[in-house]
Design a protein around this motif. Structure first.
Motif, PDB file in Angstrom:
ATOM      1  N   SER A   1       2.073   1.961  -3.487  1.00 42.95           N
ATOM      2  CA  SER A   1       1.057   2.560  -4.357  1.00 42.95           C
ATOM      3  C   SER A   1       0.846   4.031  -4.032  1.00 42.95           C
ATOM      4  CB  SER A   1      -0.253   1.794  -4.270  1.00 42.95           C
ATOM      5  OG  SER A   1      -0.765   1.849  -2.962  1.00 42.95           O
ATOM      6  N   ILE A   2       0.931   4.392  -2.775  1.00 40.28           N
ATOM      7  CA  ILE A   2       0.812   5.803  -2.409  1.00 40.28           C
ATOM      8  C   ILE A   2       1.982   6.606  -2.969  1.00 40.28           C
ATOM      9  CG2 ILE A   2       0.831   7.419  -0.449  1.00 40.28           C
ATOM     10  CD1 ILE A   2      -0.732   5.264   1.118  1.00 40.28           C
TER      11      ILE A   2
ATOM     12  N   MET B   1       0.816  -1.175   0.000  1.00 39.16           N
ATOM     13  CA  MET B   1       0.000   0.000   0.000  1.00 39.16           C
ATOM     14  C   MET B   1       0.874   1.259   0.000  1.00 39.16           C
ATOM     15  SD  MET B   1      -3.077   0.883   2.504  1.00 39.16           S
ATOM     16  CE  MET B   1      -3.557   2.521   2.834  1.00 39.16           C
ATOM     17  N   ILE B   2       1.951   1.211   0.719  1.00 38.36           N
ATOM     18  CA  ILE B   2       2.844   2.369   0.770  1.00 38.36           C
ATOM     19  C   ILE B   2       3.448   2.627  -0.604  1.00 38.36           C
ATOM     20  CG2 ILE B   2       4.982   3.249   1.789  1.00 38.36           C
ATOM     21  CD1 ILE B   2       4.202   1.717   4.333  1.00 38.36           C
TER      22      ILE B   2
END
Length: 105
Positions: free
Chosen positions: A4-5, A1-2
């Motif tokens: 993708s951010i 997720m990090i």
């Protein structure tokens, strides 16, 4: 997720317009947006709930089939069975959509 951010930052610079462009609409789009001003919200909710239902069932499909004693032998083939069942559904939904479009005119 990090990751993708972090990766959204360069992507956003390519897809985001620096200068907003005026929105032009034809008569058909004006009438449909006037009739359904909050259609995007309803579509977002429907898509989210459908996705949630799909993800939960798809994640545990093989485990659910293995828990059924009379069907546990099909657990390894459960996604193949789902795929085979999905093939005629595309034809059925296309037929139904064409019938509903012709009945509205």
């Amino acid at each position: 997720m990090i990751i993708s951010i972090i990766l959204i930052i360069p992507v956003w610079s390519f897809i985001h317009d620096k200068e907003p462009k005026p929105i032009t609409q034809n008569a058909a789009s004006l009438s449909s947006s006037a009739e359904n001003p909050s259609i995007f919200g309803w579509l977002l909710v429907a898509y989210g709930l459908a996705g949630l239902g799909y993800i939960v069932s798809a994640t545990f499909l093989m485990a659910m089939v293995k828990q059924m004693p009379h069907m546990s032998i099909f657990a390894d083939f459960s996604w193949i069975i789902v795929g085979i069942a999905a093939v005629p559904s595309t034809v059925i939904w296309s037929w139904w959509a064409s019938k509903s479009v012709t009945s509205n005119h």
